[in-house]
Design a protein around this motif. Structure first.
Motif, short mmCIF file in Angstrom:
data_model
loop_
_atom_site.label_atom_id
_atom_site.label_comp_id
_atom_site.label_asym_id
_atom_site.label_seq_id
_atom_site.Cartn_x
_atom_site.Cartn_y
_atom_site.Cartn_z
N VAL A 1 -11.04 2.44 -19.56
CA VAL A 1 -10.02 3.34 -20.11
C VAL A 1 -8.59 3.00 -19.70
CG1 VAL A 1 -11.55 5.34 -20.35
CG2 VAL A 1 -10.43 4.91 -18.17
N SER A 2 -8.40 2.12 -18.73
CA SER A 2 -7.06 1.91 -18.18
C SER A 2 -6.31 0.81 -18.92
CB SER A 2 -7.16 1.56 -16.69
OG SER A 2 -7.51 0.20 -16.51
N SER A 3 -5.08 0.56 -18.48
CA SER A 3 -4.27 -0.53 -19.03
C SER A 3 -4.35 -1.77 -18.15
CB SER A 3 -2.81 -0.07 -19.16
OG SER A 3 -2.70 0.97 -20.10
N GLY A 4 -5.43 -1.89 -17.38
CA GLY A 4 -5.65 -3.07 -16.55
C GLY A 4 -5.80 -2.76 -15.08
N CYS A 5 -5.41 -1.56 -14.67
CA CYS A 5 -5.60 -1.16 -13.27
C CYS A 5 -7.05 -0.77 -13.02
CB CYS A 5 -4.69 0.02 -12.93
SG CYS A 5 -2.93 -0.41 -12.81
N PHE A 6 -7.38 -0.63 -11.75
CA PHE A 6 -8.73 -0.22 -11.37
C PHE A 6 -8.66 1.16 -10.74
CE2 PHE A 6 -8.50 -4.88 -10.99
CZ PHE A 6 -9.30 -5.20 -12.09
N ARG A 7 -9.29 2.13 -11.39
CA ARG A 7 -9.25 3.52 -10.94
C ARG A 7 -10.43 3.84 -10.03
NH1 ARG A 7 -8.21 7.12 -16.42
NH2 ARG A 7 -6.35 6.02 -17.17
N MET A 8 -10.18 4.68 -9.06
CA MET A 8 -11.25 5.18 -8.19
C MET A 8 -11.06 6.67 -8.01
SD MET A 8 -11.02 2.18 -5.26
CE MET A 8 -12.64 2.48 -4.56
N THR A 9 -12.09 7.35 -7.56
CA THR A 9 -11.88 8.75 -7.19
C THR A 9 -10.93 8.78 -6.00
OG1 THR A 9 -13.72 8.82 -5.62
CG2 THR A 9 -14.22 9.39 -7.93
N LEU B 1 5.47 2.38 -22.23
CA LEU B 1 6.36 3.34 -22.88
C LEU B 1 6.50 3.05 -24.38
CD1 LEU B 1 9.15 3.73 -20.18
CD2 LEU B 1 7.44 5.44 -20.85
N GLN B 2 6.40 1.78 -24.75
CA GLN B 2 6.43 1.45 -26.18
C GLN B 2 5.21 2.03 -26.89
OE1 GLN B 2 6.78 -2.80 -26.55
NE2 GLN B 2 8.97 -2.83 -26.01
N ARG B 3 4.07 1.97 -26.21
CA ARG B 3 2.85 2.53 -26.80
C ARG B 3 2.82 4.04 -26.72
NH1 ARG B 3 0.67 -1.44 -23.36
NH2 ARG B 3 -0.26 0.18 -22.03
N ARG B 4 3.39 4.58 -25.63
CA ARG B 4 3.35 6.01 -25.38
C ARG B 4 4.75 6.53 -25.03
NH1 ARG B 4 -1.05 8.40 -23.11
NH2 ARG B 4 0.30 10.23 -23.22
N PRO B 5 5.63 6.67 -26.02
CA PRO B 5 7.00 7.13 -25.73
C PRO B 5 7.06 8.56 -25.19
CG PRO B 5 6.61 7.01 -28.11
CD PRO B 5 5.43 6.36 -27.44
N ASP B 6 5.94 9.28 -25.26
CA ASP B 6 5.91 10.66 -24.76
C ASP B 6 5.77 10.73 -23.25
OD1 ASP B 6 3.27 9.54 -25.44
OD2 ASP B 6 2.48 11.42 -24.62
N LYS C 1 0.86 -1.18 0.00
CA LYS C 1 0.00 0.00 0.00
C LYS C 1 0.90 1.24 0.00
CE LYS C 1 -3.37 0.09 3.00
NZ LYS C 1 -4.00 0.06 4.33
N ALA C 2 0.46 2.29 -0.69
CA ALA C 2 1.27 3.51 -0.74
C ALA C 2 0.37 4.73 -0.79
CB ALA C 2 2.20 3.50 -1.95
N GLU C 3 0.76 5.76 -0.05
CA GLU C 3 0.07 7.05 -0.09
C GLU C 3 0.79 7.98 -1.06
OE1 GLU C 3 -0.56 8.72 3.75
OE2 GLU C 3 -1.22 6.83 4.65
N TRP C 4 0.03 8.63 -1.91
CA TRP C 4 0.56 9.52 -2.94
C TRP C 4 1.77 8.88 -3.62
CZ3 TRP C 4 -2.64 13.07 -4.45
CH2 TRP C 4 -3.55 13.61 -3.55
N PRO C 5 1.53 7.72 -4.26
CA PRO C 5 2.65 6.96 -4.84
C PRO C 5 3.26 7.65 -6.06
CG PRO C 5 0.56 6.04 -5.54
CD PRO C 5 0.23 7.10 -4.52
N GLY C 6 4.55 7.40 -6.26
CA GLY C 6 5.18 7.80 -7.52
C GLY C 6 4.80 6.80 -8.60
N TRP C 7 5.01 7.19 -9.83
CA TRP C 7 4.60 6.34 -10.95
C TRP C 7 5.74 6.18 -11.94
CZ3 TRP C 7 2.37 8.10 -16.06
CH2 TRP C 7 1.90 7.00 -16.81
N THR C 8 6.08 4.91 -12.23
CA THR C 8 7.05 4.57 -13.26
C THR C 8 6.32 3.79 -14.34
OG1 THR C 8 8.84 4.43 -11.63
CG2 THR C 8 9.22 3.39 -13.77
N PRO C 9 6.05 4.37 -15.50
CA PRO C 9 5.34 3.62 -16.55
C PRO C 9 6.13 2.37 -16.94
CG PRO C 9 5.45 5.96 -17.09
CD PRO C 9 6.36 5.75 -15.92
#
Length: 201
Positions: A172-180, A127-132, A114-122
């Motif tokens: 809309v996601s890449s497999g994760c589950f989004r919540m507010t 990154l292959q799909r979205r090099p930007d 579990k993490a609060e305000w986690p950092g994100w490493t794509p």
């Protein structure tokens, strides 16, 4: 004197008629032209109202008599809802965003971190799909993982918050589950590492 008065009266009548005639198109136009306030509608999240796009998927308590024991998280991908089973014949029901076509999955996992305000490493595949995309984004309000993240097994999938609340309820996601952010914080505070997560696809 009488002629002068008559001329003034006629001039006033002509001027009045001209003013009325000139104002008629404007009045007709105003009936079909949006008012100033129509360009600035009252926002749906005004005051204590719901965030736009999420009014029908507010967190709520519902009856539950399914096979999973209290404390289990059940993700219904097709319904785009997440349930936290309670110990009194109920479950907490949350709206979620799910994987788009080709990224949905099912199975049983556990929360391993579990993490609060986690950092994100794509991941490399993203990154292959979205090099930007950035190679790393620190945690914060603009981070796509939002306020909290719960990591599922040894996968790259998470239950996490979002900086795009309007996408909750969508695929809309890449497999994760989004919540507010509000909902993910509520769920985060109720579960612990080791919680079982059942994903129904």
């Amino acid at each position: 004197m009488r002629l002068t008065m008559r001329l003034k009266t006629m001039a006033a009548l002509v001027l009045g008629a001209a003013l009325i005639a000139g104002s008629a198109p404007a009045m007709a136009q105003s009936a079909s032209t949006p008012s100033f306030f129509s360009f600035f509608p009252r926002p749906s999240n005004f005051g204590n109202g719901p965030v736009k796009g999420t009014s029908s998927i507010r967190r709520q308590t519902v009856a539950y008599n399914g096979p999973y024991k209290p404390g289990t998280i059940v993700v219904n991908t097709a319904e785009r809802r997440l349930y936290l089973v309670q110990d009194n014949g109920t479950a907490l029901k949350y709206g979620i965003g799910v994987g788009r076509d080709g990224f949905r999955w099912g199975g049983i996992k556990t929360i391993t971190r579990k993490a609060e305000w986690p950092g994100w490493t794509p991941p490399p595949q993203m990154l292959q799909r979205r090099p930007d995309l950035p190679r790393y984004m620190p945690g914060g309000i603009d981070n796509p993982l939002g306020a909290r993240a719960m990591y599922l097994g040894s996968t790259l999938y998470r239950i996490h918050g979002s900086n795009e609340p309007e996408t909750i309820g969508q695929a809309v996601s890449s497999g994760c589950f989004r919540m507010t952010n509000d909902d993910v914080t509520d769920l985060y505070d109720r579960v612990k590492v080791g919680t079982t997560v059942v994903v129904l696809n």
